[in-house]
Design an enzyme around this catalytic site. Structure first.
Site, short mmCIF file in Angstrom:
data_model
loop_
_atom_site.label_atom_id
_atom_site.label_comp_id
_atom_site.label_asym_id
_atom_site.label_seq_id
_atom_site.Cartn_x
_atom_site.Cartn_y
_atom_site.Cartn_z
N SER A 10 54.96 9.67 64.30
CA SER A 10 56.20 8.89 64.72
C SER A 10 56.32 9.22 66.36
O SER A 10 56.25 10.44 66.77
CB SER A 10 57.15 9.77 64.26
OG SER A 10 58.45 9.50 64.93
N HIS A 35 54.10 5.00 63.86
CA HIS A 35 55.54 4.92 63.18
C HIS A 35 56.64 4.96 64.40
O HIS A 35 56.51 5.83 65.17
CB HIS A 35 55.68 6.08 62.49
CG HIS A 35 56.97 6.18 61.47
ND1 HIS A 35 56.93 5.21 60.44
CD2 HIS A 35 58.17 6.53 61.75
CE1 HIS A 35 58.10 5.53 59.95
NE2 HIS A 35 59.11 6.53 60.65
N ASP A 37 60.46 4.79 65.21
CA ASP A 37 61.79 5.27 64.73
C ASP A 37 62.66 4.49 65.64
O ASP A 37 62.81 4.88 66.81
CB ASP A 37 61.78 6.69 64.61
CG ASP A 37 61.25 7.35 63.29
OD1 ASP A 37 61.36 6.61 62.43
OD2 ASP A 37 60.59 8.16 63.60
N MET A 39 66.49 3.75 66.43
CA MET A 39 67.91 4.43 66.03
C MET A 39 69.17 3.98 67.20
O MET A 39 68.66 3.64 68.23
CB MET A 39 67.69 6.11 66.34
CG MET A 39 66.64 6.56 65.33
SD MET A 39 66.71 8.23 65.33
CE MET A 39 66.40 8.73 66.83
N HIS A 68 60.49 1.77 61.47
CA HIS A 68 61.67 2.12 60.70
C HIS A 68 63.04 1.89 61.43
O HIS A 68 63.29 2.66 62.56
CB HIS A 68 61.32 3.61 60.30
CG HIS A 68 62.41 4.47 59.62
ND1 HIS A 68 62.45 5.79 59.74
CD2 HIS A 68 63.49 3.77 58.99
CE1 HIS A 68 63.45 6.08 58.90
NE2 HIS A 68 64.03 4.89 58.72
N MET A 70 66.72 2.61 61.76
CA MET A 70 67.61 3.02 61.50
C MET A 70 68.90 2.90 62.16
O MET A 70 69.55 3.31 63.02
CB MET A 70 67.39 4.79 61.74
CG MET A 70 66.57 5.18 60.94
SD MET A 70 65.86 7.27 61.46
CE MET A 70 64.89 6.95 62.41
N MET A 139 63.18 9.82 52.89
CA MET A 139 63.22 10.76 53.99
C MET A 139 63.59 12.02 53.39
O MET A 139 64.55 12.37 52.56
CB MET A 139 64.84 10.30 54.76
CG MET A 139 64.74 8.98 55.27
SD MET A 139 63.62 8.63 56.89
CE MET A 139 64.21 10.41 57.94
N GLY A 144 67.86 10.80 62.12
CA GLY A 144 68.63 10.85 63.47
C GLY A 144 67.74 11.67 64.53
O GLY A 144 67.99 11.66 65.62
N PHE A 145 67.17 12.78 63.90
CA PHE A 145 66.64 13.61 64.94
C PHE A 145 65.30 14.35 64.52
O PHE A 145 65.02 14.43 63.42
CB PHE A 145 67.51 14.97 65.16
CG PHE A 145 68.79 14.66 65.83
CD1 PHE A 145 69.06 14.72 67.14
CD2 PHE A 145 69.93 14.50 65.05
CE1 PHE A 145 70.22 14.36 67.69
CE2 PHE A 145 71.13 14.17 65.67
CZ PHE A 145 71.19 14.20 66.90
N ASP A 175 58.97 10.82 55.45
CA ASP A 175 59.11 10.97 56.77
C ASP A 175 59.96 12.16 56.95
O ASP A 175 61.38 12.16 56.48
CB ASP A 175 59.80 9.73 57.57
CG ASP A 175 60.07 10.08 59.03
OD1 ASP A 175 59.82 11.07 59.44
OD2 ASP A 175 60.54 9.04 59.55
N GLY A 177 59.95 16.53 58.53
CA GLY A 177 59.41 17.86 58.42
C GLY A 177 58.16 17.95 57.72
O GLY A 177 57.68 18.96 57.14
N GLY A 197 55.84 13.76 63.32
CA GLY A 197 55.98 13.80 64.71
C GLY A 197 55.78 14.95 65.65
O GLY A 197 54.73 14.97 66.22
#
Length: 226
Positions: A10, A35, A37, A39, A68, A70, A139, A144-145, A175, A177, A197
Site C-alpha cells: 500500500s 495498492h 488507498d 480516502m 481501493h 474509500m 478490511m 482510514g489510517f 488489508d 495489519g 503498508g
C-alpha cells in the site's frame, strides 16, 4: 489449485515526497500489485490522494494498480480513476445504496471490479454480487489510517467468504495489519492477496523493501497446507 499469493504494497505508507521513486523501488523489490488507498475525509477519517496522483505515477511501473476507493459516493469518480490508470477498482459495500450498479459501472469501464467490507459488515452483503466481482477485499482494520493492529475476529469472516467464493475466479484480498506475524493466518483462512503498508515500507531502501516483501511472502506460504 489455489491461486498464487500476491503481495500488494500500500503506497499509503510510502514517502510521498518521492512517490514515483518509491513506486519503482517496490516494483524492483518484488511487489506483485501496487495498492492505492484513496480516502476522502468523509467516508473515512483521512484524506490521501485522487486520480491525478494515480495518473502521475502510472508511468513508473507496469504492475497492476489495485485502487481501493474509500470514498462516498464512489460512482461519480469511477471513470476518472479508470482513465487515470487503475486496473482494479474496488468500492465499499457501505459507501452507496446500489452496490450492484457500482460494480456494473466498473466493469463497463473495462476494469476489474472489487468490493470491500469493513470489519463490522457481514459477508452476507456479498451474496448477490458474487458474479459481478473479480476481487473481494476484507478490511482487517477499520479503514482510514495505516499502522493499525490486526482484528483477529476477521479470520472467521475470511473463511466464510472463501467458502462463498467456491470455484469462482475471485481473488480474496486482506488489508490491515498484515505482516510476517499475521500473513500465515490470513492465508490459512483463505486469502490469496495481501495488502501491506508499513510492513513493506519499513527501512526506506530498496534492499529493505525487498527483504520485507520476501519475508511476508515466505510467512504467507507457511499458511498453505503442504
Amino acid at each position: 489449485m489455489p491461486e498464487p499469493i500476491m503481495i500488494a504494497p500500500s503506497i499509503l505508507s510510502a514517502d510521498f515526497a518521492r512517490l514515483g521513486d518509491e513506486i519503482e523501488a517496490i516494483d524492483a523489490a518484488g511487489a506483485d500489485w501496487i495498492h492505492c488507498d484513496v480516502m476522502d475525509g468523509h467516508f473515512v477519517p483521512n484524506i490521501s490522494f485522487g486520480p491525478d496522483v494515480i495518473r502521475a505515477i502510472r508511468p513508473r511501473t507496469s504492475k497492476i494498480f489495485d485502487v481501493h476507493l474509500m470514498i462516498a459516493p464512489a460512482d461519480p469518480y469511477l471513470e476518472a480513476f479508470a482513465k487515470a490508470g487503475a486496473d482494479i477498482i474496488t468500492v465499499h459495500a457501505e459507501a452507496g445504496p446500489h452496490l450492484d450498479r457500482s460494480l456494473q459501472a466498473v466493469r463497463g469501464l473495462g476494469k476489474k471490479a472489487g468490493v470491500t467490507i469493513c470489519p463490522a459488515t457481514s459477508e452476507q452483503v456479498l451474496a448477490h454480487v458474487l458474479d459481478r466481482v473479480d476481487l473481494i477485499l476484507v478490511m482487517t482494520v477499520n479503514p482510514g489510517f495505516g499502522g493499525q493492529s490486526f482484528i483477529e475476529a476477521q479470520l472467521e469472516k475470511i473463511r466464510r467468504i472463501r467458502a462463498m467464493i467456491g470455484d469462482r475466479p475471485i481473488r480474496l484480498e486482506v488489508d490491515g495489519g498484515v505482516n510476517i506475524d499475521t500473513a500465515a493466518r490470513v492465508v490459512a483462512a483463505g486469502a490469496d492477496t495481501l495488502v501491506a503498508g508499513s510492513a513493506v515500507f519499513r527501512g526506506g531502501t530498496l534492499d529493505a523493501y525487498r527483504s520485507n516483501i520476501s519475508s511476508i511472502r515466505a510467512a504467507a506460504a507457511t499458511g498453505r497446507p503442504g
